[in-house]
Each structure stands twice: as C-alpha cells, then as structure tokens.
Write an enzyme that holds these catalytic residues in place. Structure first.
Site, mmCIF file in Angstrom:
data_model
loop_
_atom_site.group_PDB
_atom_site.id
_atom_site.type_symbol
_atom_site.label_atom_id
_atom_site.label_comp_id
_atom_site.label_asym_id
_atom_site.label_seq_id
_atom_site.Cartn_x
_atom_site.Cartn_y
_atom_site.Cartn_z
ATOM 1 N N GLU A 162 4.910 9.685 -18.630
ATOM 2 C CA GLU A 162 5.805 10.759 -19.039
ATOM 3 C C GLU A 162 5.553 11.936 -18.095
ATOM 4 O O GLU A 162 4.487 12.547 -18.139
ATOM 5 C CB GLU A 162 5.479 11.147 -20.490
ATOM 6 N N CYS A 201 10.455 15.041 -24.982
ATOM 7 C CA CYS A 201 9.919 13.689 -25.133
ATOM 8 C C CYS A 201 11.037 12.648 -25.088
ATOM 9 O O CYS A 201 10.801 11.506 -24.730
ATOM 10 C CB CYS A 201 9.131 13.580 -26.416
ATOM 11 N N LYS A 220 -0.474 24.766 -37.394
ATOM 12 C CA LYS A 220 -1.193 25.164 -36.176
ATOM 13 C C LYS A 220 -0.270 24.901 -34.987
ATOM 14 O O LYS A 220 -0.138 23.782 -34.501
ATOM 15 C CB LYS A 220 -2.498 24.377 -35.979
ATOM 16 N N GLU A 222 4.486 11.950 -33.637
ATOM 17 C CA GLU A 222 5.654 11.958 -32.736
ATOM 18 C C GLU A 222 5.102 12.194 -31.345
ATOM 19 O O GLU A 222 4.662 13.306 -31.036
ATOM 20 C CB GLU A 222 6.597 13.117 -33.086
#
Ligand code: NAD
Length: 479
Positions: free
Chosen positions: A382, A282, A174, A249
């Site tokens: 982030e 990331c 997905k 992750e």
C-alpha cells in the site's frame, strides 16, 4: 485551539496527569502548528474508569433518546462543518476546498445514515416466526476503545463514535496524534450537543502509549481500529490476553479492471479516484489492469491525466492535490517510487523528488508506472501516495487472477459496458466492496475488507451489529 493540550474525560476538559508535549506539523510548511499532549497510563485509566462508570446507565437508554441525541449532534456538526474542514486541512494537508466538502462532509453523511439505520434497527425479537419463546436480544458490548487514523480523520471518527453511541456503548476515542485537531473540535461538538458525562471520552496519545494501553486494558470490552496492518496486528496481540473483541479496518491494494469495452473516460476517472486525498485512502484503486487491446491508449490517457493534476499547499483554494501527511510518509512513498524504477517498471509520469517550485512541504509528484507485474513492490504494498501502477491483461480470467493475487481485499473496481461481465467479475474478485463503472455504494452500505484488509464492517445496520452482543434466551414467557 483552546483545548489542544487537554483531554475530555467524564464530561469535562481536563489537563493530562501523565502527558508530554507533541508538535502537530502542518504538512504544507513542515512547521509546528499546535502543541498537544500525549497521554500516559494514568490518563488512559481515568478515561476507561469514566466510560465504565457511565455504561450501566447509558446501556439502558432508549432508542428514542439516542436518536434525539444523534440529531442534536448533527445540528451542531452542520453549524461547525466549515471549521471542521479547516481543522482537517491544517492537520493532515487536504486542500481546503476539498476538505470542507469531502473530508468534513463525511461527518454529517454518516450521522444522517446512522440515524436512519438506528430508527430501523430491531434490538429484540423472536428467533423466527412461531418460535416466540426463544428471544434474541441485541445488547451493547460495553466500553469501546476507538483508535483512528489521520487520512480521513472525521470519516473514521464518525464510523466508530456514532454507532457506539447509537447502540448504548460508552467509549474512549484515541485519534491519530498526527490529526488531533479534528477530534478536539468533534469533542467540542459532542459536549455542546449534550452527550452525558462519561459516555464519550477523548484522549490524545500515540500507538505505543495510549493505543497499546487501551488495547490491553482489562476494562475495555472492544477495540475498533482503522489504520495500518502493522498496528492492527499489534492491537490484536495486545487484546488477546483479555479476549476482547477487535474490529479491524486495514489497508488495501484495489485493482481497477478496465475492459476494452469500458467508457472512454474510465482511465481518467481512475486516476482522479486514485490520487484523491493525495492517494492516502485505503480504498484507492492503485493497480490499474487494462485489457491489452486498449492498453497503450490507456497509458497515454493516464499520463495526460496525471500531468494535468497540480500540487499545491493545503491552504490554497482550487482543485489541486495537497502534500502527504508527514515526513515519514514522504520518505516511504519516495522509497517505493525508487523501488518501482529499480525493479524495472516503466516510469511514464512523475517520479522521485518534489514537484517543481515546491521546496518545502511533503509534496510528491503525481506518478504513473506502466508495464508493472505482480511481483513488484509497487503492485503489492500500500503506497499511500499519488502513485498508480498499470499492467495489461489478456482475458477476463487473467484479470481476476491478478486482481486476487494480493494480501489485501478491500475494494476492487470494474469498468465495462457488458452487464453480464460486470456481475460475473464482481462475484469473482475477493474484496469486501466492489464499484462498477464508478457508481458509489448507497448510504448505509457496509464498508470493510477481506484477508489482511481486516475483519470489520462499518456503516448501516452492519456498523451497529459490530458494537452489539447477541443474546439468546430460551423459555421466554410469551406476552
Ligand atoms: N487503512 C487505512 O485507512 C489507513 C489509515 C492510515 C494509515 N494506513 C497505512 O498505515 C501506514 C502507516 O501509517 P501510520 O503509521 O500513521 O498508521 P498507524 O496504523 O501506525 O496509525 C493509525 C492509528 O493507530 C495508532 N497506533 C499505532 N500503533 C499502534 C499500536 N501498536 N497500538 C495501538 N494503536 C496504535 C496510531 O496512534 C493511530 O491512532 C500508511 O502508510 C498506510 O499504508 C492505512
């Protein structure tokens, strides 16, 4: 795109049973570029049923058969690699030249690396030399749900689909609903390469729909997820009921520790690294910590490097950075830049608003903050945009404390010409990965984080281990 509205289930493109339309937005123009379908429970159930039915046969396939299949996929992928770069550029805004090389290149890079790792992998062996009657057997875990993000779409698909296939698992991919075009093209590649029906299935959908349905599904044995910490937490909770394995992750807030003895180009290289892919990585080095004796000079170098970066549409050729992926990300990044100003960080490049001459598209000014501290939002969250936060440090110990004062632990960066210091600091920082002096890690290295950056390891032997159950059998009749 012919199959945009369809899903790939049991070796065929099929119309959704339970779908609804969704516009994929071109981030450079803010206009709909393709309409896809977002699936519902009936589509999820059909894809899981196909993967479950294919598992008993695929789990028994030989390593040689799987290596052959991966080589066929690689051949088709290489032929269509430019098309992949175009699809990624259109769906998430990576500049076209960068997209064809860096974004699309990840697919063939990981395929080649996993072919090597699979050839070397021992699925069976003795517990240890001389204990041959205890047999250790690695077996595929089963049906895997692979949920991927939009920022490095092909990279994430390859890091999940290829090891799942290599270990004998069956799967449902997905992809992010914001970057479905690369996944549709990749599915065409898998079909052409001859992946057996049901082994690989692909559904488009969103997080609350197909994402949650897969995470909670009783016939899914594992979820491998890359994306936000928020979604990682939701998936873990949804998966808990059925005790499935969850590999995550998640985000990062990498420190780039620049010692006074670093290469003169280290600061400019840190900016390039941080702003690559418009800061949507990331593992971006978003906190630059500079030894005080070199700090003022470093701020000047960072400002010059940021001001030299141009911003333009993804379709334009050249070495500029593109837009952010979506209105939501644009708003989030603008908000964090404003917070940085309000919290007293010194804005030395960029700022809120679009770059001059760009009135449409999710474009952001390359932005640098100096004199930050670790309590500020821009040092803790982030950002996922072209925003660098700089801070001075006095001693090696201080640098390590600041670098480790974060909820994340994905990648840290060290710049020094002293090898002993490089080794010491690399051991002391808490992150799954460390890059010293801009040297990348070798192909087949494990990618993954500590703390709230996740618990998974992707790539190489470790990436194969993620999709395997380890069994121990005593009293093994020795041949
Ligand atoms: N670490 C990374 O590589 C990475 C990638 C993308 C986004 N992010 C972070 O996430 C933030 C938000 O981006 P986003 O909203 O697009 O990411 P996200 O985590 O919401 O989406 C990533 C994937 O997860 C799916 N998803 C979302 N919620 C889910 C749920 N509850 N259950 C199952 N699947 C779910 C999405 O459909 C998509 O496929 C970004 O600002 C960035 O900080 C990190």
């Amino acid at each position: 795109m012919e199959n945009a509205r369809n899903f790939y289930i049991d070796g065929k493109w099929v119309a959704p049973t339970d779908g609804r339309d969704f516009d994929v937005i071109d981030p450079s123009t803010e206009e709909a570029t393709v309409v896809i379908s977002l699936g519902g429970q009936a589509d999820t159930d059909a894809a899981v049923a196909a993967a479950s039915a294919a598992f008993p046969t695929w789990r028994l396939s030989s390593k040689a058969e799987r290596v052959d299949l991966m080589e066929s996929i690689l051949a088709v992928y290489l032929r269509r690699s430019d098309e992949m770069g175009e699809a990624i550029s259109r769906e998430m805004g990576a500049p076209i030249e960068m997209s064809k090389v860096q974004q699309s290149g990840t697919g063939s890079f990981h395929l080649k690396a996993f072919i090597r790792s699979l050839k070397d992998f021992e699925f069976e062996g003795s517990l240890r030399a001389g204990e041959d009657d205890t047999r250790i057997i690695h077996e595929p875990i089963g049906v895997c749900a692979l949920i991927t993000p939009w920022n490095w779409p092909m990279n994430q698909i390859a890091l999940k689909v290829i090891p799942a296939l290599a270990t004998g698992c069956t799967m449902i991919l997905k992809p992010s609903e914001q970057s479905p075009l690369s996944a549709i093209l990749f599915t065409e590649i898998m079909h052409e390469a001859g992946v057996p029906a049901g082994v690989y299935n692909m559904l488009n959908g969103d997080g609350p729909g197909v994402g949650s349905q897969l995470s909670a599904h009783k016939d899914v044995d594992m979820v491998s997820f890359t994306g936000s910490t928020r979604a990682g937490r939701a998936i873990t909770i949804a998966a808990a009921e059925t005790i499935k394995r969850v590999s995550l992750e998640l985000g990062g807030k990498g420190a780039n520790i620049v010692f006074a003895d670093a290469d003169p180009k280290a600061v400019a290289q840190g900016i390039t690294r941080c702003f690559n892919n418009t800061g949507q990585s990331c593992n971006a080095p978003t906190r630059m910590l500079v030894e005080r004796s070199r700090y003022d000079e470093a701020v000047g170098q960072a400002v010059a490097a940021a001001n030299a970066i141009s911003v333009n549409a993804a379709s334009e050729s050249g070495r500029h950075i593109g837009p952010l992926v979506s209105q939501m990300q644009f708003d989030k990044v603008q908000d964090l830049i404003q917070k940085g100003i309000d919290e007293g960080a010194k804005l030395v490049a960029g700022g809120v608003g679009r770059p001059e001459g760009l009135n449409r598209g999710f474009f952001v000014k390359p932005t640098v903050f100096a004199d930050c501290n670790n309590d500020m939002n821009i040092m803790r969250e982030e950002v996922f945009g072209p925003v660098l936060s700089m801070m001075a440090f006095d001693t090696e110990e201080d640098a390590i404390v600041i670098a480790n004062d974060t909820d994340y632990g994905l990648t840290n960066y060290i710049q020094t010409s002293d090898p002993e210091k490089a080794r010491r600091v690399a051991r002391a920082v808490r992150s799954g990965m460390v890059d010293i002096n801009g040297k990348g890690r070798g192909a087949g290295s494990p990618f993954g984080g500590m703390k709230q950056s996740g618990n998974g390891r992707e790539g190489g032997k470790w990436g194969l281990d993620e999709f395997l159950e380890v069994r121990a059998i005593g009293g093994w009749p020795v041949e």
